[in-house]
Design an enzyme around this catalytic site. Sequence first.
Site, PDB file in Angstrom:
ATOM      1  N   LYS A 118     -39.031  18.073  -0.474  1.00 13.67           N
ATOM      2  CA  LYS A 118     -37.817  17.961  -1.288  1.00 13.67           C
ATOM      3  C   LYS A 118     -37.275  16.538  -1.292  1.00 13.67           C
ATOM      4  CE  LYS A 118     -36.398  22.763  -1.422  1.00 13.67           C
ATOM      5  NZ  LYS A 118     -35.499  23.829  -0.958  1.00 13.67           N
ATOM      6  N   ARG A 131     -40.643  27.571   4.735  1.00 13.02           N
ATOM      7  CA  ARG A 131     -41.282  27.691   3.413  1.00 13.02           C
ATOM      8  C   ARG A 131     -41.889  26.331   3.073  1.00 13.02           C
ATOM      9  NH1 ARG A 131     -40.087  26.706  -1.832  1.00 13.02           N
ATOM     10  NH2 ARG A 131     -40.777  28.224  -3.381  1.00 13.02           N
TER      11      ARG A 131
HETATM   12  N1  HH2 Z   1     -36.766  26.182  -2.535  1.00 10.39           N
HETATM   13  C1  HH2 Z   1     -37.385  26.224  -3.756  1.00 10.39           C
HETATM   14  C2  HH2 Z   1     -37.720  27.453  -4.337  1.00 10.39           C
HETATM   15  N2  HH2 Z   1     -37.465  28.614  -3.681  1.00 10.39           N
HETATM   16  N3  HH2 Z   1     -36.626  29.768  -1.799  1.00 10.39           N
HETATM   17  C3  HH2 Z   1     -36.026  29.751  -0.604  1.00 10.39           C
HETATM   18  N4  HH2 Z   1     -35.776  30.902   0.052  1.00 10.39           N
HETATM   19  N5  HH2 Z   1     -35.657  28.581  -0.001  1.00 10.39           N
HETATM   20  C4  HH2 Z   1     -35.867  27.368  -0.601  1.00 10.39           C
HETATM   21  O1  HH2 Z   1     -35.486  26.330  -0.013  1.00 10.39           O
HETATM   22  C5  HH2 Z   1     -36.502  27.352  -1.886  1.00 10.39           C
HETATM   23  C6  HH2 Z   1     -36.873  28.596  -2.468  1.00 10.39           C
HETATM   24  C7  HH2 Z   1     -37.691  24.945  -4.468  1.00 10.39           C
HETATM   25  O2  HH2 Z   1     -38.958  24.465  -4.148  1.00 10.39           O
HETATM   26  P1  HH2 Z   1     -40.320  24.677  -4.979  1.00 10.39           P
HETATM   27  O3  HH2 Z   1     -40.685  26.094  -5.144  1.00 10.39           O
HETATM   28  O4  HH2 Z   1     -41.354  23.847  -4.326  1.00 10.39           O
HETATM   29  O5  HH2 Z   1     -40.036  24.014  -6.383  1.00 10.39           O
HETATM   30  P2  HH2 Z   1     -39.630  24.615  -7.785  1.00 10.39           P
HETATM   31  O6  HH2 Z   1     -38.368  25.380  -7.614  1.00 10.39           O
HETATM   32  O7  HH2 Z   1     -39.481  23.389  -8.651  1.00 10.39           O
HETATM   33  O8  HH2 Z   1     -40.737  25.523  -8.251  1.00 10.39           O
END
Ligand code: HH2
Length: 278
Positions: free
Chosen positions: A226, A260
Site C-alpha cells: 500500500k 492479507r
Molecule cells: N485492502 C484492499 C482490499 N481489501 N480487505 C481487508 N479486509 N483489508 C484490507 O486492508 C483490504 C481489503 C486493497 O488492496 P488490494 O486488494 O491489493 O487492491 P484493490 O482494492 O485495488 O484491488
Amino acid sequence: MRRDEGWRRATPFSFAGIARPLVMGIVNVTDDSFSDGGRFRDPSRAIEHALELAAEGADLVDVGGESTRPGAAPVPADEELRRILPVIEALAREGIAVSVDTMKAAVMRAAIAAGCAVVNDVNAFLATGAVEAVAGADVGLVVMHMQGTPRTMQQAPKYGDVAAEVGAFLRERATALETAGVAHERIALDPGFGFGKTLEHNRALFHALPALAAMGYPLVAGVSRKKMIGELTGRAVGERSAGSVAAALLAAQNGASLVRVHDVRETVDALNVWMELR
Ligand code: HH2
C-alpha cells in the site's frame, strides 16, 4: 513447517483456535487494482495464481472482482460475479479456503453458494441486505473500517482520535452482526489501513493493534504494497515486498491473527522464522 488447518475445517466456520498468524493471499480479478490490476483479469490466470499462492502456504485466498483502491469506480454486481464465480468454484473444488472480497449482498450470497468460507467486506456489511446475506450462512466474516467510499476516501481523511473511533465503529458493527444471529467466533475485525487514512492515521492504528486485539476478536491487517509502504520506503508498487513483509511481521507482533498479502511465500517464510525465534 507443518501448518495446522483445524481452524478452517470447523462448521459453522470459526476463527477460534487460530494458533499462529494466518496468511490471506490476494487475488484481484480486476483491471484496475493498484498493485496487480489486469494481471489476473482472465479467470483461468486468476485460478492459476491462486493455486500458486495456496502452494506457497496461503491459508486463505481472498478473491475480489472490484478494486477498492482510492478513486476506483464501482463495478456492477453481474460483472463482479462473472469475474469471481469461476475462480471461487474452482478453488473450492480443490479444497482451498476462499474468502470473497465484496461489498454487495447479491455477490455475497452467490459466493457463499459457490463455496467460499469467508466474506471479507471493506464496507463492514453496511450495504442494504448485507447482514441478511451472511447472518444465516456458515461462513466467517471480516468486518473492516473505512472512512468514506473508495472514490473519495483519501481526499481529506479526518479523525479526532483515529484508534478510538475505529475501535468504536468495529465494536458497533460486530454487535450489530451478533444481534442478527452471527456467532462471535465467526467475526474478525480489520482497522482498514489506507481506507480513508493518512500515514499518521495508519501509524496510530499500528500502535493501537494490541488495544484493538483486546476487544476479543481476531484482527486482520492489510498493508501489503500500500501507499504507506511506498511513503516509508520511497519504493514503487512493484518494489514494496520487503517493506510489506516487515509491516506484516509487526502487525502479527502487535496482535494481528491474519495478514492479507500479495507476497505469500516471503510472508510465510518471515512469519515462520519470527515464530521460531521470537
Ligand atoms: N485492502 C484492499 C482490499 N481489501 N480487505 C481487508 N479486509 N483489508 C484490507 O486492508 C483490504 C481489503 C486493497 O488492496 P488490494 O486488494 O491489493 O487492491 P484493490 O482494492 O485495488 O484491488
